[in-house]
Design a protein around this motif. Structure first.
Motif, PDB file in Angstrom:
ATOM      1  N   ARG A 250       0.840  -1.209   0.000  1.00 13.25           N
ATOM      2  CA  ARG A 250       0.000   0.000   0.000  1.00 13.25           C
ATOM      3  C   ARG A 250       0.868   1.249   0.000  1.00 13.25           C
ATOM      4  NH1 ARG A 250      -3.136  -2.917   3.782  1.00 13.25           N
ATOM      5  NH2 ARG A 250      -2.303  -1.694   5.521  1.00 13.25           N
ATOM      6  N   ARG A 252       3.840   1.512  -1.286  1.00 16.76           N
ATOM      7  CA  ARG A 252       4.387   1.662  -2.639  1.00 16.76           C
ATOM      8  C   ARG A 252       3.369   2.303  -3.565  1.00 16.76           C
ATOM      9  NH1 ARG A 252       6.159  -3.518  -6.139  1.00 16.76           N
ATOM     10  NH2 ARG A 252       3.927  -3.939  -5.932  1.00 16.76           N
ATOM     11  N   THR A 253       2.120   1.870  -3.468  1.00 13.15           N
ATOM     12  CA  THR A 253       1.061   2.454  -4.314  1.00 13.15           C
ATOM     13  C   THR A 253       0.937   3.942  -4.064  1.00 13.15           C
ATOM     14  OG1 THR A 253      -0.166   0.358  -4.361  1.00 13.15           O
ATOM     15  CG2 THR A 253      -1.402   2.380  -4.855  1.00 13.15           C
ATOM     16  N   ARG A 254       1.007   4.343  -2.799  1.00 14.62           N
ATOM     17  CA  ARG A 254       0.912   5.759  -2.478  1.00 14.62           C
ATOM     18  C   ARG A 254       2.070   6.541  -3.094  1.00 14.62           C
ATOM     19  NH1 ARG A 254       0.984   8.616   3.568  1.00 14.62           N
ATOM     20  NH2 ARG A 254       0.986  10.749   2.784  1.00 14.62           N
ATOM     21  N   ARG A 257       1.694   7.054  -6.990  1.00 10.73           N
ATOM     22  CA  ARG A 257       0.544   7.806  -7.515  1.00 10.73           C
ATOM     23  C   ARG A 257       1.000   9.068  -8.246  1.00 10.73           C
ATOM     24  NH1 ARG A 257      -3.200   7.590  -2.116  1.00 10.73           N
ATOM     25  NH2 ARG A 257      -4.019   5.472  -2.392  1.00 10.73           N
TER      26      ARG A 257
END
Length: 257
Positions: A250, A252-254, A257
């Protein structure tokens, strides 16, 4: 007579390099990687420098703060280098982009979080959020470790074709612990497993008693940076590991973005 003249020693892009500058960089890099204060003889021998030239460089660097001396003929990297390194990290775009997610990850898990970048066959730690637990192993910004012996390094290497990885790695994969990959075929299989799994695991390969989970940050292609969470094995169980990996993904996803 010392040899500090701006003698050209090589060319790069049509611009001649300066031997004294190359030697100065070599001295600073050697001292920054040494784990003890070095004598003039030791430094000159390690860098294949004339002792007079090495001494002239050290006595030039010491008053500026780039090198410290204990007055007994021993030298170590100086405070000025710390300021330069801190400035690099403070102005690094990836560090600035990743830091909020690192703070959140550290707060949520309470474990040590690292951000690192590949540099040749090594990784360089760029930023660290320290565990709130008393039992923790921390790699400070600026520390270098072999890429093949860390979760961070393996996560980054897994994003590259094996042929490229093979060219970058040294001929001999020196171990840090008994668990470090030293066989190329085994390391290649490990990198393939990381690609399938989506994250890397350092199973006491860098530090005994420590397990590290890492994910590459696909900010470039191939990736150059990775994010990790390091935890002493005594605080881990299967459910805890699943939570750490999910939280890391999560984060990494942030960042991406």
């Amino acid at each position: 007579m010392t040899d500090l003249s701006p003698e050209p020693s090589a060319t790069a892009g049509g611009v001649r390099s300066v031997k004294s500058a190359e030697r100065t960089i070599a001295v600073l890099e050697y001292l920054s990687s040494a784990d003890h204060a070095c004598s003039l003889r030791e430094l000159a021998t390690a860098l294949s420098l004339p002792r007079a030239s090495a001494y002239a460089l050290l006595t030039t660097l010491a008053p500026t703060g780039w090198v410290d001396t204990d007055g007994a003929g021993r030298y170590r990297i100086g405070l000025r280098a710390l300021r330069a390194g801190a400035s690099y990290v403070e102005h690094d775009d990836v560090v600035q982009r990743a830091q909020p997610a690192m703070n959140e990850l550290n707060n949520e898990l309470g474990e040590t979080v690292h951000l690192a970048r590949l540099d040749g066959a090594e990784i360089v730690y760029l930023a660290t959020n320290i565990s709130r637990h008393s039992l923790a192993v921390v790699s400070r910004p600026g520390r270098r470790l072999p890429s093949w012996a860390t979760g961070l390094g393996k996560a980054i290497l897994a994003g590259r074709p094996w042929e490229e990885v093979d060219r970058v790695l040294p001929e001999t994969l020196e171990p840090r612990t008994v668990h470090t990959f030293t066989d190329r075929a085994a390391l290649r299989a490990e990198l393939e497993a990381i690609r399938r799994r989506g994250h890397a695991i350092d199973e006491q390969e860098s530090t005994i008693g420590l397990r590290c989970f890492a994910v590459a940050l696909d900010l470039t292609s191939p990736p150059n940076e990775a994010l990790s969470c390091s935890v002493p094995i005594v605080r881990l169980d299967p459910e805890r590991e699943k939570t750490i990996v999910a939280t890391l993904l999560r984060a990494r996803t942030r960042i991406l973005r």
